[in-house]
Design an enzyme around this catalytic site. Sequence first.
Site, PDB file in Angstrom:
ATOM      1  N   GLU A 154       0.819  -1.222   0.000  1.00  0.00           N
ATOM      2  CA  GLU A 154       0.000   0.000   0.000  1.00  0.00           C
ATOM      3  C   GLU A 154       0.851   1.270   0.000  1.00  0.00           C
ATOM      4  OE1 GLU A 154      -2.795  -0.507   3.209  1.00  0.00           O
ATOM      5  OE2 GLU A 154      -3.652  -2.310   2.326  1.00  0.00           O
ATOM      6  N   GLU A 250      -6.441  -9.940  -0.942  1.00  0.00           N
ATOM      7  CA  GLU A 250      -7.178  -9.639   0.294  1.00  0.00           C
ATOM      8  C   GLU A 250      -8.652  -9.454  -0.036  1.00  0.00           C
ATOM      9  OE1 GLU A 250      -5.319  -6.637   2.790  1.00  0.00           O
ATOM     10  OE2 GLU A 250      -3.373  -7.029   1.867  1.00  0.00           O
TER      11      GLU A 250
END
Length: 314
Positions: A154, A250
Amino acid sequence: MVVLSKLISSILFASLVSAAVIERQATSINQAFTSHGKKYFGTASDQRLLQNSQNEAIVRKDFGQLTPENSMKWDATEPSRGSFNFAGADFLVNYAKQNGMKVRGHTLVWHSQLPSWVSAITDKNTLTSVLKNHITTVMTRYKGQIYHWDVVNEIFNEDGSLRDSVFSRVLGEDFVRIAFETARSVDPSAKLYINDYNLDSASYGKTQGMVSHVKKWLAAGIPIDGIGSQTHLALTALASSGVSEVAITELDIAGASSQDYVNVVNACLGVPKCVGITVWGVSDKDSWRSSSSPLLFDSNYQPKAAYNAIIAAL
């Protein structure tokens, strides 16, 4: 005679339905998915969940890969400088080995769940040393036991620019090179990933930023093997960056629509470089956003319609 015929037909139909249900119950999603040439269908877990007998039984039956939900993050593994704790991560890795599952190492470099002592570093040489030592220590412990690592996680803003973090502030984007080169030197056999969310469209700024940066880094010799996406909508664009593989890492879907889950599975099946799918948990009861019922099993650990739809689609 007509009534008898209808009765026999009804019994036969009911038998076929029952057989189909039994077959579904006996089929592992991982086995069904890997029969199409993919590497795994996995889930996120950790020691607390694996010690829940209902959760563990589903993990053992249905999944072929584990991602540690929290136990490999920096705040768990190195809460103070040079002092490492591997209890939770060891438990998960050992469980995976005992049950023939792959492990995704998650995650080495992330701006979140980062101890304050790391965030406070302002010196380039100090942060470089800390970064290399953390990656080396964690990866050495599990060398040869991790199929793929989320090396950096991220790191992009929504417009595709580099996210502000202690790593980007002190080292610029060179922290990416440092992280991947260190990781490759420690465990050359592990697949090294960059992972992110909201990669929802090929034209979206974040997706374009990911692709352009990865192309540039690969051209510079930075050893990035794969891109992990928390959704499925831009897999082809991500695969075009030049990495050898991509993965859905995810996954959870608010409401757990059967069609949406099947679309994800079909998207991965349709992209040769897509090696696997990881759902972010087993039961809605344990989900980080349980109120939206996003997973394949309900709060009573029973399979939902989306689970059956995936099995049927495979």
